[in-house]
Design an enzyme around this catalytic site. Structure first.
Site, PDB file in Angstrom:
ATOM      1  N   ARG A 121      -8.717  -3.211  -0.607  1.00  0.00           N
ATOM      2  CA  ARG A 121      -8.793  -2.489  -2.179  1.00  0.00           C
ATOM      3  C   ARG A 121      -9.617  -3.835  -3.109  1.00  0.00           C
ATOM      4  O   ARG A 121      -9.611  -4.836  -2.974  1.00  0.00           O
ATOM      5  CB  ARG A 121      -7.376  -2.962  -2.549  1.00  0.00           C
ATOM      6  CG  ARG A 121      -6.551  -1.960  -1.548  1.00  0.00           C
ATOM      7  CD  ARG A 121      -4.715  -2.215  -1.868  1.00  0.00           C
ATOM      8  NE  ARG A 121      -4.362  -3.042  -1.625  1.00  0.00           N
ATOM      9  CZ  ARG A 121      -3.974  -4.857  -2.066  1.00  0.00           C
ATOM     10  NH1 ARG A 121      -4.766  -4.665  -3.160  1.00  0.00           N
ATOM     11  NH2 ARG A 121      -3.768  -5.635  -0.958  1.00  0.00           N
ATOM     12  N   TYR A 270     -12.384   4.044   1.318  1.00  0.00           N
ATOM     13  CA  TYR A 270     -11.298   3.300   2.723  1.00  0.00           C
ATOM     14  C   TYR A 270      -9.924   3.000   2.090  1.00  0.00           C
ATOM     15  O   TYR A 270     -10.173   2.186   0.323  1.00  0.00           O
ATOM     16  CB  TYR A 270     -12.436   2.033   2.512  1.00  0.00           C
ATOM     17  CG  TYR A 270     -12.092   1.384   3.627  1.00  0.00           C
ATOM     18  CD1 TYR A 270     -12.000   1.327   4.901  1.00  0.00           C
ATOM     19  CD2 TYR A 270     -10.840  -0.420   3.458  1.00  0.00           C
ATOM     20  CE1 TYR A 270     -11.321   0.373   5.944  1.00  0.00           C
ATOM     21  CE2 TYR A 270     -10.636  -0.530   4.235  1.00  0.00           C
ATOM     22  CZ  TYR A 270     -10.547  -0.509   5.663  1.00  0.00           C
ATOM     23  OH  TYR A 270      -9.722  -1.313   6.625  1.00  0.00           O
ATOM     24  N   LYS A 279      -1.110   3.214  -1.642  1.00  0.00           N
ATOM     25  CA  LYS A 279      -0.664   1.945  -2.706  1.00  0.00           C
ATOM     26  C   LYS A 279      -0.586   2.381  -4.375  1.00  0.00           C
ATOM     27  O   LYS A 279       0.341   2.769  -4.681  1.00  0.00           O
ATOM     28  CB  LYS A 279      -1.848   1.181  -3.160  1.00  0.00           C
ATOM     29  CG  LYS A 279      -2.055   0.284  -1.466  1.00  0.00           C
ATOM     30  CD  LYS A 279      -0.786  -0.339  -1.023  1.00  0.00           C
ATOM     31  CE  LYS A 279      -0.827  -1.538   0.496  1.00  0.00           C
ATOM     32  NZ  LYS A 279       0.429  -1.912   0.927  1.00  0.00           N
ATOM     33  N   HIS A 299       7.198  -2.913  -2.225  1.00  0.00           N
ATOM     34  CA  HIS A 299       6.655  -3.155  -1.034  1.00  0.00           C
ATOM     35  C   HIS A 299       7.158  -3.680   0.012  1.00  0.00           C
ATOM     36  O   HIS A 299       7.039  -4.784   0.892  1.00  0.00           O
ATOM     37  CB  HIS A 299       5.088  -4.047  -1.973  1.00  0.00           C
ATOM     38  CG  HIS A 299       4.085  -4.740  -0.853  1.00  0.00           C
ATOM     39  ND1 HIS A 299       3.673  -5.319  -0.808  1.00  0.00           N
ATOM     40  CD2 HIS A 299       3.708  -3.180   0.309  1.00  0.00           C
ATOM     41  CE1 HIS A 299       1.979  -5.073  -0.105  1.00  0.00           C
ATOM     42  NE2 HIS A 299       1.899  -4.397   0.372  1.00  0.00           N
ATOM     43  N   SER A 322      -0.109  -8.126   2.028  1.00  0.00           N
ATOM     44  CA  SER A 322      -0.149  -7.676   3.170  1.00  0.00           C
ATOM     45  C   SER A 322      -1.157  -8.805   4.059  1.00  0.00           C
ATOM     46  O   SER A 322      -1.036  -9.423   3.682  1.00  0.00           O
ATOM     47  CB  SER A 322      -1.088  -7.442   2.578  1.00  0.00           C
ATOM     48  OG  SER A 322      -1.138  -6.093   1.509  1.00  0.00           O
ATOM     49  N   CYS A 324       0.720 -10.637   6.151  1.00  0.00           N
ATOM     50  CA  CYS A 324       1.515 -11.851   6.521  1.00  0.00           C
ATOM     51  C   CYS A 324       2.844 -11.071   7.653  1.00  0.00           C
ATOM     52  O   CYS A 324       3.707 -11.886   7.831  1.00  0.00           O
ATOM     53  CB  CYS A 324       2.435 -12.381   5.052  1.00  0.00           C
ATOM     54  SG  CYS A 324       1.361 -13.094   4.039  1.00  0.00           S
ATOM     55  N   ASP A 347       5.871  -0.915   6.007  1.00  0.00           N
ATOM     56  CA  ASP A 347       4.937  -0.887   4.047  1.00  0.00           C
ATOM     57  C   ASP A 347       5.179  -0.568   2.992  1.00  0.00           C
ATOM     58  O   ASP A 347       5.743  -1.474   2.315  1.00  0.00           O
ATOM     59  CB  ASP A 347       3.162  -0.292   3.835  1.00  0.00           C
ATOM     60  CG  ASP A 347       2.230  -1.057   3.516  1.00  0.00           C
ATOM     61  OD1 ASP A 347       2.668  -2.208   3.262  1.00  0.00           O
ATOM     62  OD2 ASP A 347       1.775   0.093   2.808  1.00  0.00           O
ATOM     63  N   ARG A 443      -8.621  -2.057  10.423  1.00  0.00           N
ATOM     64  CA  ARG A 443      -7.156  -1.485  10.379  1.00  0.00           C
ATOM     65  C   ARG A 443      -7.140   0.024  11.705  1.00  0.00           C
ATOM     66  O   ARG A 443      -8.353   0.155  12.169  1.00  0.00           O
ATOM     67  CB  ARG A 443      -7.239  -0.607   8.692  1.00  0.00           C
ATOM     68  CG  ARG A 443      -6.657  -1.175   7.849  1.00  0.00           C
ATOM     69  CD  ARG A 443      -5.479  -1.860   7.405  1.00  0.00           C
ATOM     70  NE  ARG A 443      -5.233  -3.013   6.231  1.00  0.00           N
ATOM     71  CZ  ARG A 443      -4.293  -3.357   5.500  1.00  0.00           C
ATOM     72  NH1 ARG A 443      -3.463  -2.458   6.078  1.00  0.00           N
ATOM     73  NH2 ARG A 443      -4.705  -4.397   4.493  1.00  0.00           N
TER      74      ARG A 443
END
Length: 664
Positions: A121, A270, A279, A299, A322, A324, A347, A443
């Protein structure tokens, strides 16, 4: 009327009409696998709609498609129906064009390697455009750059978009993706329609959302979010592509137009830049819709936890930045035999209080878009069991036996198997640490339905009942393993003051400690001060049964830099304590920052308690928290300023009084 569908045959497999779906580079037929013979296609000689029926779309969707076809000038249009035959076709085309490579070790698994400039991102080029700047971001102080979003006025945004989208799909196919965020037909779900010139995006959106004809039927004449995406590489190409991956990083922009209910993305193929249901809709536009309509788009993972001894089951949500550990926690394999974890989502959570005041949550997604590095049979066995079929891997390394590799799998690669890195190094070795085998933000995109611990109610239209909200992040020092807020207002303050080490999910360098309120810093769709007021407002309704709020920290380190808590499956011990607190069991003691477990209240059976320094893990050192308070004061003053609700500032002052007055 469109010409009728015909069966694909040996020498007529959608070649002319879809050959430019992602690149101009093709492979000889002998190197590819043809789609199954039962795929039905529209002959290219009929009209520009080569797949599907434009007349099947509701009038306003059809108008949206036609309007942007005139703008973007695609050669052909493909209306997605979400069928298996369509997916077989798109995967075939992507393989033929050398965008995807089949991984023969697994069932229907694929590997993509992107342009090295298109790997995450890009927050600095992601904007919200509203007429009033303050609707989007707070006014900062002392000339500080706002860290809580990027605003652009509509006139400038229109100019930026007009520089990019006209003729941007020339030579390519425009795919029309009707998709549902959340179970189709659920009153908590929202529908979007994405136009894209990337077959990779279609294949990924098919995994991450519910797409196709059933969504069109559910939409009817109702509202939908308009989503326009282009890779930014009309044909013929004027530059050579890296890895046959179409993108235009120099012109990249991700724009949200909430007043029009629109999202526009250009230049990236992507992740969250291109899968606009993720998102963009689920969080940025979703948070705006939630503000308007009285609910929350967050989130957060959603999990179920059951004590099999007592038969008690609870649902919790948890917000971490993200990379974590959200996916690891959502799919946890507990080390306590009487604790069972089930996964609802890893997520994003959409939450709404029902008529009885119970907070309920749905997972608006249909798949997992997980960070690969660090995922292994040791850290997340359920994720590993999920991803070995029907999965698209991106920017991971590949193995000579037709599988995949990333950092964390060193002990799982058979002897003699060679590794080819995501950058193309043919014989990468773990001994060579100057370059990683997989990109840190590589990913796996995999269907949620394949998760072996998927909760039976994960697609419940009314959502699952939430009894606890957990915040957390990477804090190597000072922050206890777990603490509970004193009340709802204090819990909102805890979310607002979250800090964590940055991750590779965006363009930031790792190990930088960043303020990341609610783990939503890159995803707020509107002014953060208003967002806090929205959270606080739920306490005003006496009917609402407010969940308890907690903060966890799995990442505290000792003087030698080693993690003090074993983490992973042992985190169930903390969640079991949270369950006790939901029932108001007397297992907590107050500290200046919140209530931590009383000694002996955490089940540590099976652990070597001599190796655990529980006193330090639960400690709240005054000098650390005085520095923390100063950092929060500075952040609130510079970043939120006059938009900070007074009750949140009072919570900060109360924390300061407790820390300086009584110590840890």
């Amino acid at each position: 009327m469109p010409e009728r569908h015909v069966s694909v045959c040996e020498n007529d497999f959608y070649d002319d009409s879809l050959k430019h779906s992602n690149s101009s580079v093709g492979l000889p037929d002998s190197q590819t696998e043809k789609p199954k013979s039962n795929i039905l296609l529209v002959p290219k000689s009929s009209i520009r709609v080569i797949y599907g029926d434009l007349g099947f779309l509701p009038k306003k969707v059809r108008h949206f498609v036609e309007e942007h076809a005139r703008l973007c000038k695609p050669d052909t249009i493909h209306i997605c129906d979400g069928s298996e035959r369509e997916n077989d076709l798109l995967l075939y085309v992507l393989q033929r064009d050398n965008i995807l490579k089949r991984l023969h070790k697994f069932e229907n698994c694929w590997l993509a390697k992107t342009d090295p400039a298109d790997v995450a991102r890009v927050e600095r080029l992601t904007y919200i455009s509203t007429h009033e700047e303050r609707d989007t971001i707070p006014h900062t102080k002392n000339g500080a750059r706002c860290q809580l979003g990027n605003w652009m006025n509509p006139e400038d945004m229109e100019q930026e978009l007009n520089m990019r989208f006209p003729n941007c799909m020339k030579g390519r196919t425009m795919f029309v993706i009707p998709y549902s965020m959340g179970p189709v037909g659920s009153p908590l779900s929202k529908i979007g329609v994405q136009l894209t010139d990337s077959a990779y995006v279609v294949a990924s959106m098919r995994i991450m959302t519910r797409i196709g004809s059933k969504v069109v039927e559910a939409l009817g004449s109702g509202p939908f979010v308009k989503c326009l995406h282009s890779v930014g590489r009309p044909l013929p190409l004027t530059v050579k592509l890296h890895n046959n991956w179409p993108c235009d990083p120099k012109m990249l922009i991700v724009a949200h137009l909430p007043e029009k209910n629109e999202i526009c993305s250009y230049g990236s193929s992507y992740g969250g830049n291109a899968l606009l249901g993720k998102k963009c809709l689920a969080l940025r536009i979703g948070s705006i819709l939630g503000h308007r309509e009285g609910w929350l788009a967050e989130h957060m993972l959603i999990l179920g936890i059951e004590n099999t001894k007592t038969k008690e089951k609870r649902y919790m949500v948890a917000a971490f930045p993200s990379a974590c550990g959200k996916t690891n926690m959502a799919m946890m394999k507990p080390t306590l035999p009487h604790i069972k974890i089930t996964c609802v989502g890893d997520d994003i959570a959409w939450m709404r209080f029902d008529d009885k005041g119970q907070l309920r949550a749905i997972n608006p997604e249909n798949g997992f878009f997980g960070v690969a590095p660090g995922t292994s049979h040791k850290t997340n066995p359920h994720a590993m069991d999920t991803i070995h079929k029907n999965t698209i891997f991106t920017n991971v390394a590949e193995t000579s036996d037709g599988g995949v590799f990333w950092e964390g799998l060193e002990d799982e690669i058979p002897e003699g198997v060679k590794i080819k890195s995501w950058l193309g190094d043919d014989d990468w070795s773990p001994d060579s640490r100057d370059k990683t085998a997989a990109h840190p933000n590589s990913r796996f995109c995999t269907p949620a339905s394949q998760c072996p611990i998927l909760d039976p109610a994960w697609e419940s239209p009314e959502g699952v009942p939430i009894d606890a909200i957990i915040f957390g992040g990477r804090r190597p020092a000072g922050v206890p393993l777990v603490f509970e807020s004193f009340n709802w207002e204090h819990g909102v303050f805890i979310g607002a003051s979250m800090r964590s080490e940055a991750t590779a999910a965006a363009e930031h360098k790792a190990k930088v400690l960043m303020h990341d309120p609610f783990a939503m810093r890159p995803f707020f769709g509107y002014n953060f001060g208003e967002y806090l007021a929205h959270w606080l407002s739920f306490a005003e309704n006496p009917k609402n049964k407010l969940p308890k709020i907690f903060h966890v920290n799995w990442f505290r380190k000792n003087k030698d830099g080693k993690f003090m808590w074993p983490g992973f499956g042992d985190n169930c011990r903390v969640l079991e304590w949270v369950m006790k607190r939901i029932k108001d069991e007397n297992v907590a003691q107050k500290t200046p920052v919140g209530s931590v477990p009383k000694p002996g209240s955490l089940d540590l059976s099976g652990l070597d308690e001599k190796e655990l320094d529980m006193e330090t893990l639960m400690s709240t050192p005054s000098d650390f928290w005085e520095n923390e308070i100063n950092a929060i004061y500075k952040y609130f003053d510079e970043q939120v300023n006059d938009d900070l609700p007074s009750s949140i500032m009072k919570q900060l002052k109360d924390l300061e009084s407790r820390v300086t007055g009584g110590g840890a």
